[in-house]
Design a protein around this motif. Structure first.
Motif, PDB file in Angstrom:
ATOM      1  N   GLU A 174      -3.836   8.862  -7.950  1.00 41.45           N
ATOM      2  CA  GLU A 174      -2.406   8.556  -7.785  1.00 41.45           C
ATOM      3  C   GLU A 174      -2.132   7.061  -7.929  1.00 41.45           C
ATOM      4  O   GLU A 174      -1.107   6.655  -8.456  1.00 41.45           O
ATOM      5  N   ARG A 175      -3.045   6.262  -7.439  1.00 38.82           N
ATOM      6  CA  ARG A 175      -2.847   4.811  -7.485  1.00 38.82           C
ATOM      7  C   ARG A 175      -3.120   4.256  -8.879  1.00 38.82           C
ATOM      8  O   ARG A 175      -2.437   3.338  -9.319  1.00 38.82           O
ATOM      9  N   ILE A 176      -4.111   4.804  -9.564  1.00 32.32           N
ATOM     10  CA  ILE A 176      -4.378   4.370 -10.941  1.00 32.32           C
ATOM     11  C   ILE A 176      -3.199   4.733 -11.828  1.00 32.32           C
ATOM     12  O   ILE A 176      -2.770   3.952 -12.675  1.00 32.32           O
ATOM     13  N   GLN A 177      -2.626   5.914 -11.616  1.00 30.90           N
ATOM     14  CA  GLN A 177      -1.485   6.353 -12.412  1.00 30.90           C
ATOM     15  C   GLN A 177      -0.283   5.432 -12.211  1.00 30.90           C
ATOM     16  O   GLN A 177       0.481   5.199 -13.140  1.00 30.90           O
ATOM     17  N   GLN A 178      -0.122   4.877 -11.008  1.00 30.25           N
ATOM     18  CA  GLN A 178       1.056   4.073 -10.697  1.00 30.25           C
ATOM     19  C   GLN A 178       0.835   2.570 -10.819  1.00 30.25           C
ATOM     20  O   GLN A 178       1.786   1.812 -10.720  1.00 30.25           O
ATOM     21  N   HIS A 179      -0.410   2.116 -11.027  1.00 34.54           N
ATOM     22  CA  HIS A 179      -0.635   0.672 -11.007  1.00 34.54           C
ATOM     23  C   HIS A 179      -0.065  -0.021 -12.244  1.00 34.54           C
ATOM     24  O   HIS A 179       0.136   0.580 -13.278  1.00 34.54           O
ATOM     25  N   THR A 180       0.229  -1.292 -12.065  1.00 36.72           N
ATOM     26  CA  THR A 180       0.675  -2.110 -13.186  1.00 36.72           C
ATOM     27  C   THR A 180      -0.570  -2.583 -13.913  1.00 36.72           C
ATOM     28  O   THR A 180      -1.363  -3.331 -13.373  1.00 36.72           O
ATOM     29  N   TRP A 230      -8.489  20.119   6.762  1.00 31.51           N
ATOM     30  CA  TRP A 230      -8.228  18.863   6.039  1.00 31.51           C
ATOM     31  C   TRP A 230      -9.434  17.931   6.161  1.00 31.51           C
ATOM     32  O   TRP A 230      -9.854  17.323   5.177  1.00 31.51           O
ATOM     33  N   ASN A 231     -10.001  17.842   7.370  1.00 30.68           N
ATOM     34  CA  ASN A 231     -11.165  16.974   7.580  1.00 30.68           C
ATOM     35  C   ASN A 231     -12.377  17.433   6.788  1.00 30.68           C
ATOM     36  O   ASN A 231     -13.245  16.621   6.455  1.00 30.68           O
ATOM     37  N   ARG A 274       0.848  -1.189   0.000  1.00 34.67           N
ATOM     38  CA  ARG A 274       0.000   0.000   0.000  1.00 34.67           C
ATOM     39  C   ARG A 274       0.884   1.240   0.000  1.00 34.67           C
ATOM     40  O   ARG A 274       1.776   1.371   0.820  1.00 34.67           O
ATOM     41  N   THR A 275       0.610   2.145  -0.917  1.00 35.80           N
ATOM     42  CA  THR A 275       1.335   3.407  -0.952  1.00 35.80           C
ATOM     43  C   THR A 275       0.419   4.507  -0.441  1.00 35.80           C
ATOM     44  O   THR A 275      -0.784   4.466  -0.627  1.00 35.80           O
ATOM     45  N   LEU A 276       0.998   5.488   0.217  1.00 33.91           N
ATOM     46  CA  LEU A 276       0.218   6.595   0.750  1.00 33.91           C
ATOM     47  C   LEU A 276      -0.059   7.627  -0.335  1.00 33.91           C
ATOM     48  O   LEU A 276       0.796   7.917  -1.165  1.00 33.91           O
ATOM     49  N   THR A 277      -1.244   8.191  -0.286  1.00 41.09           N
ATOM     50  CA  THR A 277      -1.570   9.275  -1.204  1.00 41.09           C
ATOM     51  C   THR A 277      -0.990  10.576  -0.649  1.00 41.09           C
ATOM     52  O   THR A 277      -0.592  10.655   0.516  1.00 41.09           O
ATOM     53  N   ALA A 278      -0.983  11.598  -1.471  1.00 39.20           N
ATOM     54  CA  ALA A 278      -0.500  12.913  -1.025  1.00 39.20           C
ATOM     55  C   ALA A 278      -1.350  13.421   0.137  1.00 39.20           C
ATOM     56  O   ALA A 278      -0.824  14.004   1.093  1.00 39.20           O
ATOM     57  N   ARG A 279      -2.642  13.193   0.096  1.00 40.72           N
ATOM     58  CA  ARG A 279      -3.530  13.619   1.184  1.00 40.72           C
ATOM     59  C   ARG A 279      -3.208  12.888   2.479  1.00 40.72           C
ATOM     60  O   ARG A 279      -3.222  13.477   3.554  1.00 40.72           O
ATOM     61  N   GLU A 280      -2.950  11.599   2.387  1.00 39.30           N
ATOM     62  CA  GLU A 280      -2.600  10.822   3.582  1.00 39.30           C
ATOM     63  C   GLU A 280      -1.273  11.300   4.179  1.00 39.30           C
ATOM     64  O   GLU A 280      -1.156  11.430   5.397  1.00 39.30           O
ATOM     65  N   ARG A 281      -0.291  11.554   3.309  1.00 41.84           N
ATOM     66  CA  ARG A 281       0.999  12.051   3.794  1.00 41.84           C
ATOM     67  C   ARG A 281       0.851  13.411   4.464  1.00 41.84           C
ATOM     68  O   ARG A 281       1.437  13.675   5.515  1.00 41.84           O
ATOM     69  N   LEU A 282       0.034  14.294   3.881  1.00 38.59           N
ATOM     70  CA  LEU A 282      -0.204  15.614   4.461  1.00 38.59           C
ATOM     71  C   LEU A 282      -0.809  15.489   5.851  1.00 38.59           C
ATOM     72  O   LEU A 282      -0.358  16.140   6.797  1.00 38.59           O
ATOM     73  N   ARG A 283      -1.796  14.640   6.008  1.00 40.91           N
ATOM     74  CA  ARG A 283      -2.437  14.469   7.314  1.00 40.91           C
ATOM     75  C   ARG A 283      -1.443  13.942   8.350  1.00 40.91           C
ATOM     76  O   ARG A 283      -1.422  14.397   9.499  1.00 40.91           O
TER      77      ARG A 283
END
Length: 72
Positions: free
Chosen positions: A61-67, A40-41, A5-14
Motif C-alpha cells: 500500500e505504501r509503495i503504491q502511494q509513495h512519491t 488477526w495476530n 505515516r499512513t495506516l495500512t488496511a491491516r493496521e486499520r482493521l486491528r
C-alpha cells in the motif's frame, strides 16, 4: 504523498477490532472480537514489495502511494 505515516488496511482493521472489543457490553460479541483479534495476530506478515522505478522497498500500500523519484 506526504511524509506523514499512513495506516495500512491491516493496521486499520486491528484498531477497529480493538475499539469494538473495548466498547461492547455483550459477552458474546466480546468473545467473537477476541477470537477475531487472535486470528488477526496469527496472520502472516505482509510481504514487502519493491518499486520498479526507484527501487524503494516497503508495504504494497505504501509503495503504491509513495512519491517516486527515479534512480539517477
Amino acid at each position: 504523498m506526504s511524509e506523514e505515516r499512513t495506516l495500512t488496511a491491516r493496521e486499520r482493521l486491528r484498531i477497529h477490532l480493538r475499539e469494538a472489543r473495548h466498547t461492547t457490553d455483550s459477552p458474546i460479541v466480546e468473545a467473537q472480537l477476541d477470537a477475531a483479534l487472535d486470528a488477526w495476530n496469527d496472520l502472516p506478515p505482509t510481504p514487502l514489495r519493491e518499486c520498479p522505478v526507484c527501487g524503494k522497498v516497503g508495504l504494497p500500500e505504501r509503495i503504491q502511494q509513495h512519491t517516486c523519484e527515479s534512480k539517477r
